[in-house]
Design an enzyme around this catalytic site. Structure first.
Site, PDB file in Angstrom:
ATOM      1  N   HIS A 149       0.843  -1.190   0.000  1.00 38.91           N
ATOM      2  CA  HIS A 149       0.000   0.000   0.000  1.00 38.91           C
ATOM      3  C   HIS A 149       0.882   1.245   0.000  1.00 38.91           C
ATOM      4  O   HIS A 149       1.928   1.292   0.650  1.00 38.91           O
ATOM      5  CB  HIS A 149      -0.928   0.021   1.215  1.00 38.91           C
ATOM      6  N   HIS A 150       0.434   2.267  -0.736  1.00 36.22           N
ATOM      7  CA  HIS A 150       1.238   3.477  -0.870  1.00 36.22           C
ATOM      8  C   HIS A 150       1.422   4.194   0.463  1.00 36.22           C
ATOM      9  O   HIS A 150       2.371   4.976   0.632  1.00 36.22           O
ATOM     10  CB  HIS A 150       0.591   4.420  -1.893  1.00 36.22           C
ATOM     11  N   CYS A 151       0.545   3.967   1.432  1.00 37.80           N
ATOM     12  CA  CYS A 151       0.736   4.596   2.743  1.00 37.80           C
ATOM     13  C   CYS A 151       1.933   3.995   3.466  1.00 37.80           C
ATOM     14  O   CYS A 151       2.446   4.580   4.426  1.00 37.80           O
ATOM     15  CB  CYS A 151      -0.524   4.461   3.597  1.00 37.80           C
ATOM     16  N   ASN A 200       6.672   7.793   3.046  1.00 37.33           N
ATOM     17  CA  ASN A 200       6.685   8.562   1.812  1.00 37.33           C
ATOM     18  C   ASN A 200       7.433   9.870   2.038  1.00 37.33           C
ATOM     19  O   ASN A 200       7.101  10.630   2.960  1.00 37.33           O
ATOM     20  CB  ASN A 200       5.257   8.861   1.358  1.00 37.33           C
TER      21      ASN A 200
END
EC number: 2.3.1.20
Length: 463
Positions: free
Chosen positions: A136-138, A299
């Site tokens: 997941h991008h989180c 990120n």
């Protein structure tokens, strides 16, 4: 850090706002055969995952966004619930593989478990097999995810990436704050001038980003998306790209974006749309990750929003315009504004930023058309369980009215482009991939026949 930052949590919020969005990033490794059995693969994977605790953690969400989501150990963690096996009808070809990847990437990850999956794909031609890894991008950005995935290989590849990650420069304002009174007035004046210049650049960047997001783009590639996807990919030799770089004093990223621009131009023309100046405003993520933070799972990116010149017909002029616009964008304040905005957001109470992000996500974004992200990958070929990784394709998600995304990843001697697109609106995803390969070949041909003398430019895979 056990709590999500505002940017990390924003990827969850994007899914909450649009039920058609799945914000996982992925990497597809095509590997020489034969595929290992499930027990051996699980045993090997468990050993390699042990150093990274994030793979065994899930998110604990606070009701009504009263606090930032927090990573906690999953007491029920079971590796078998994250590793799946599937087979294509033998002998599976590339089109069938990409169709499967599109289907798997469209499925959301279960937030009740650690936010990752590994799919072992059998049945490829020539006894090959593949691994699709979803995060997941989180959990991580492209650079962090690439380092995590390389860590699953047979040997540590931390020192083998295509280019060093740019060290994040420390703000001069920080030294002013820490230093108190300075003995040398000229140094204080220089520092103050630099701070003011940074503020001016950030303010200019804020206005540029606002104008880019709010100005509607003349393109059918922006609009609502469905919950189905198409995936295709392109592959070009890095040696060819570097030849163009040396000939015309540009970067690898310039060449890649110029090729993407030509491919989108051709798609727009075939759709009966006139390519305009603002037909391909593109979100270009910019890494702010320092070398010391490569092992961090989060990120760390800012952004630029250049208009890629789809209105330009000449390939060489197109390349030079891309180079010029990216150079101006890097020197301008868009990156600084993004950094400043994230720094401020992370200091505000989370309920306030969560509400603001949710509101922004619900606004109809019509200014940006696509996203193009470029990540440096391993310079040397990887091996997984003694088997060579032949190809490594990136996958980035689509969201916020962006009907296509292009992810770029260097691996060994090649540069890979992965195109994810909305199934209903972008039936020509394969054409986009072929167009990128054709555009690079055209630039290579031009570089061979033009007699120009330029100094050797720096080759970099990070904007």
């Amino acid at each position: 850090m056990n709590h999500l930052t505002t940017l990390d949590a924003g990827f969850l919020k994007a899914e909450d706002v649009d039920r058609h969005v799945s914000l996982a990033i992925g990497a597809l490794a095509v590997i020489e055969g034969p595929a290992p059995d499930q027990e051996a693969f699980l045993s090997s994977l468990a050993q390699r995952l042990r150093p990274c605790t994030r793979f065994g953690q899930r998110l604990r969400l606070r009701p009504f966004d009263l606090g930032a989501p927090k990573w906690v150990d999953d007491p029920d963690f079971d590796l078998g619930r994250h590793v799946w096996r599937i087979a294509l009808p033998r002998p599976g070809n590339e089109d069938q593989l990409f169709e499967l990847i599109a289907d798997l990437m469209a499925r959301r990850l279960d937030r009740g478990r650690p936010l990752w999956e590994v799919w072992v794909i059998e049945g490829l031609a020539d006894s090959k097999w593949a691994i699709l890894t979803k995060l997941h991008h989180c959990m991580a950005d492209g650079i962090a995810a690439t380092h995590l995935l390389a860590g699953l290989s047979d040997e540590s590849m931390s020192d083998s990436f295509a280019s060093n990650i740019h060290t994040t420069m420390q703000s001069q304002s920080a030294s002013v704050r820490r230093g108190g009174f300075r003995v040398n007035p000229s140094e204080a004046l220089t520092a103050s001038t630099a701070v003011m210049a940074g503020i001016v650049r950030a303010a200019k960047g804020a206005s540029e980003i606002a104008a880019g997001v709010l100005s509607p783009a003349a393109s059918s590639l922006n609009g609502p998306i469905s919950d189905l996807r198409r995936y295709s990919a392109a592959k070009v030799p890095l040696a060819d790209v570097e030849q163009v770089c040396r000939k015309f004093d540009v970067t690898i990223n310039d060449v890649a974006l110029a090729a993407i621009t030509e491919s989108y131009r051709n798609v727009l023309i075939q759709r009966g749309e006139r390519p305009r100046f603002d037909s391909l405003r593109t979100l270009v993520p910019v890494s702010t990750r320092s070398n010391s933070a490569l092992s961090k799972t989060d990120n760390r990116v800012s952004l630029m929003l250049p208009n890629l010149p789809v209105d330009q017909e000449n390939p060489l002029q197109r390349l030079r315009i891309v180079h010029s616009r990216l150079t101006r964008a890097k020197a301008g304040g868009q990156r600084q504004f993004g950094n400043t905005l994230m720094a401020i957001a992370n200091r505000l109470p989370f309920p306030m930023t969560a509400w603001a992000v949710g509101l922004l996500m619900r606004l109809p974004q019509r200014g940006v058309v696509t996203v193009a992200t470029n990540v440096p990958g391993p310079r040397r070929p990887l091996q997984i369980m003694g088997r060579r990784v032949l190809d490594l394709y990136p996958v980035s998600p689509i969201a916020m009215q962006l009907r296509t995304s292009v992810a770029m990843l260097s691996y060994a001697d090649d540069l890979y482009f992965g195109i994810l697109a909305d199934y209903d609106v972008v039936a020509d995803a394969g054409q986009l991939a072929r167009g990128i390969e054709d555009a690079v070949a055209r630039l290579v041909a031009i570089s061979k026949r033009r007699k120009v003398t330029r100094r050797r430019g720096a080759l970099s895979l990070v904007v």
